[in-house]
Design a protein around this motif. Structure first.
Motif, PDB file in Angstrom:
ATOM      1  N   UNK A 151       0.822  -1.208   0.000  1.00 26.63           N
ATOM      2  CA  UNK A 151       0.000   0.000   0.000  1.00 26.63           C
ATOM      3  C   UNK A 151       0.859   1.263   0.000  1.00 26.63           C
ATOM      4  N   UNK A 152       2.005   1.212   0.670  1.00 31.12           N
ATOM      5  CA  UNK A 152       2.867   2.387   0.758  1.00 31.12           C
ATOM      6  C   UNK A 152       3.716   2.575  -0.502  1.00 31.12           C
ATOM      7  N   UNK A 153       3.985   1.474  -1.200  1.00 33.56           N
ATOM      8  CA  UNK A 153       4.825   1.537  -2.403  1.00 33.56           C
ATOM      9  C   UNK A 153       4.048   0.977  -3.589  1.00 33.56           C
ATOM     10  N   UNK A 154       2.979   1.665  -3.930  1.00 35.01           N
ATOM     11  CA  UNK A 154       2.121   1.212  -5.019  1.00 35.01           C
ATOM     12  C   UNK A 154       2.885   1.122  -6.341  1.00 35.01           C
ATOM     13  N   UNK A 155       3.856   2.002  -6.527  1.00 30.98           N
ATOM     14  CA  UNK A 155       4.610   2.000  -7.778  1.00 30.98           C
ATOM     15  C   UNK A 155       5.336   0.671  -7.984  1.00 30.98           C
ATOM     16  N   UNK A 156       5.840   0.067  -6.900  1.00 28.33           N
ATOM     17  CA  UNK A 156       6.503  -1.226  -7.016  1.00 28.33           C
ATOM     18  C   UNK A 156       5.490  -2.348  -7.214  1.00 28.33           C
ATOM     19  N   UNK A 157       4.377  -2.261  -6.503  1.00 29.21           N
ATOM     20  CA  UNK A 157       3.335  -3.279  -6.634  1.00 29.21           C
ATOM     21  C   UNK A 157       2.785  -3.307  -8.056  1.00 29.21           C
ATOM     22  N   UNK A 158       2.583  -2.127  -8.640  1.00 29.73           N
ATOM     23  CA  UNK A 158       2.076  -2.043 -10.012  1.00 29.73           C
ATOM     24  C   UNK A 158       3.098  -2.572 -11.018  1.00 29.73           C
ATOM     25  N   UNK A 159       4.365  -2.377 -10.722  1.00 29.77           N
ATOM     26  CA  UNK A 159       5.417  -2.829 -11.631  1.00 29.77           C
ATOM     27  C   UNK A 159       5.585  -4.343 -11.604  1.00 29.77           C
ATOM     28  N   UNK A 160       5.506  -4.941 -10.413  1.00 28.10           N
ATOM     29  CA  UNK A 160       5.829  -6.351 -10.263  1.00 28.10           C
ATOM     30  C   UNK A 160       4.624  -7.285 -10.365  1.00 28.10           C
ATOM     31  N   UNK A 161       3.407  -6.764 -10.162  1.00 26.19           N
ATOM     32  CA  UNK A 161       2.222  -7.611 -10.104  1.00 26.19           C
ATOM     33  C   UNK A 161       1.284  -7.295 -11.269  1.00 26.19           C
ATOM     34  N   UNK A 162       1.234  -8.179 -12.253  1.00 23.86           N
ATOM     35  CA  UNK A 162       0.413  -7.937 -13.444  1.00 23.86           C
ATOM     36  C   UNK A 162      -1.072  -7.874 -13.110  1.00 23.86           C
ATOM     37  N   UNK A 163      -1.519  -8.693 -12.164  1.00 24.77           N
ATOM     38  CA  UNK A 163      -2.936  -8.701 -11.787  1.00 24.77           C
ATOM     39  C   UNK A 163      -3.340  -7.370 -11.164  1.00 24.77           C
ATOM     40  N   UNK A 164      -2.500  -6.852 -10.275  1.00 24.43           N
ATOM     41  CA  UNK A 164      -2.776  -5.554  -9.647  1.00 24.43           C
ATOM     42  C   UNK A 164      -2.762  -4.452 -10.696  1.00 24.43           C
ATOM     43  N   UNK A 165      -1.788  -4.503 -11.613  1.00 19.77           N
ATOM     44  CA  UNK A 165      -1.689  -3.482 -12.660  1.00 19.77           C
ATOM     45  C   UNK A 165      -2.933  -3.484 -13.543  1.00 19.77           C
ATOM     46  N   UNK A 166      -3.409  -4.675 -13.920  1.00 23.86           N
ATOM     47  CA  UNK A 166      -4.610  -4.778 -14.755  1.00 23.86           C
ATOM     48  C   UNK A 166      -5.829  -4.228 -14.022  1.00 23.86           C
ATOM     49  N   UNK A 167      -5.893  -4.470 -12.712  1.00 27.51           N
ATOM     50  CA  UNK A 167      -7.021  -3.981 -11.917  1.00 27.51           C
ATOM     51  C   UNK A 167      -7.027  -2.454 -11.857  1.00 27.51           C
ATOM     52  N   UNK A 168      -5.855  -1.853 -11.695  1.00 23.68           N
ATOM     53  CA  UNK A 168      -5.769  -0.395 -11.624  1.00 23.68           C
ATOM     54  C   UNK A 168      -6.078   0.239 -12.978  1.00 23.68           C
ATOM     55  N   UNK A 169      -5.632  -0.396 -14.055  1.00 24.01           N
ATOM     56  CA  UNK A 169      -5.940   0.122 -15.394  1.00 24.01           C
ATOM     57  C   UNK A 169      -7.444   0.096 -15.633  1.00 24.01           C
ATOM     58  N   UNK A 170      -8.092  -1.013 -15.243  1.00 23.96           N
ATOM     59  CA  UNK A 170      -9.540  -1.130 -15.400  1.00 23.96           C
ATOM     60  C   UNK A 170     -10.257  -0.079 -14.564  1.00 23.96           C
ATOM     61  N   UNK A 171      -9.818   0.102 -13.319  1.00 19.93           N
ATOM     62  CA  UNK A 171     -10.436   1.103 -12.446  1.00 19.93           C
ATOM     63  C   UNK A 171     -10.305   2.498 -13.051  1.00 19.93           C
ATOM     64  N   UNK A 172      -9.117   2.810 -13.573  1.00 14.89           N
ATOM     65  CA  UNK A 172      -8.887   4.124 -14.166  1.00 14.89           C
ATOM     66  C   UNK A 172      -9.807   4.364 -15.357  1.00 14.89           C
ATOM     67  N   UNK A 173     -10.003   3.331 -16.175  1.00 15.73           N
ATOM     68  CA  UNK A 173     -10.873   3.477 -17.344  1.00 15.73           C
ATOM     69  C   UNK A 173     -12.332   3.640 -16.939  1.00 15.73           C
TER      70      UNK A 173
END
Length: 220
Positions: A151-173
């Motif tokens: 939660x504190x380092x979202x930039x790393x979580x988004x970089x390393x976790x494809x599932x989390x990245x896809x979820x954030x992209x969907x939320x943004x859209x």
């Protein structure tokens, strides 16, 4: 396992080596011909060209000696690059082995081809550093396992976790689509404060208020 301080010290030496060899480790622009997703989708068309330039972050390195495979990632997708000793100048090949780490941003010029396993690959003829990183990425297979650190380092979580990245992209859209829809209907967007049990957020000084029935609790 090396400490973060030892890793940083080693990478600072590599940074200085790049400068000593006349390569700017932090150029202000790149000559990229296509995104990695475009290179994969339009592979047959782009493979007919004598050369093109791809760039991205190094997410994995495999091989040794005169043959190195590197996985590039640029936010749109991943693409494999092959660095062969007989396709680069001796100085550039040695500089790659001496200075490139996982996490670095690299620009590579070369031609596309299919490996024996039919993997789409860029055969590198020239490369340059775009950003030499001084800190290592989390371990590839486990990523960030500590919930609070995620939660504190979202930039790393988004970089390393494809599932989390896809979820954030969907939320943004979804948010973007709703905002455009409401804007078209002339709704006014207003930001309001949020009550919570623990202080968090920016540097503003928090204050306590009391929630009445049915919760009877202190909120910030």
């Amino acid at each position: 396992m090396s400490s973060l301080e030892e890793i940083r010290a080693t990478r600072l030496k590599k940074l200085q080596l790049l400068r000593d060899k006349g390569m700017n480790p932090y150029p202000v622009s790149t000559r990229t011909s296509a995104t990695l997703a475009e290179a994969a989708e339009n592979f047959k068309k782009l493979a007919k060209k004598k050369e093109l330039i791809l760039s991205g972050r190094i997410m994995a390195l495999r091989g040794q000696g005169g043959l190195v495979f590197a996985d590039f990632f640029d936010g749109t997708g991943k693409f494999q690059a092959l660095i062969k000793k007989d396709k680069l100048s001796d100085d550039l090949f040695k500089l790659w082995n001496d200075t490139v780490d996982i996490g670095d941003f690299v620009e590579a010029r070369g031609a596309l081809f299919l490996t024996k396993r039919e993997e789409k690959t860029l055969l590198v003829k020239e490369w340059r550093m775009l950003t030499k990183t001084l800190r290592s990425l989390p371990e590839k297979w486990h990523g960030i396992t500590d919930t609070e650190e995620r939660f504190r380092k979202r930039y790393l979580d988004l970089l390393m976790n494809e599932e989390v990245r896809a979820r954030f992209i969907l939320r943004s859209r979804i948010v973007s689509t709703l905002r455009r829809l409401l804007d078209a209907e002339e709704f006014l967007e207003v930001e309001t404060s949020i009550l919570q049990e623990l202080a968090g957020g920016a540097n503003a000084e928090p204050f306590i208020t009391r929630h009445k029935k049915p919760f009877w609790s202190n909120l910030i």
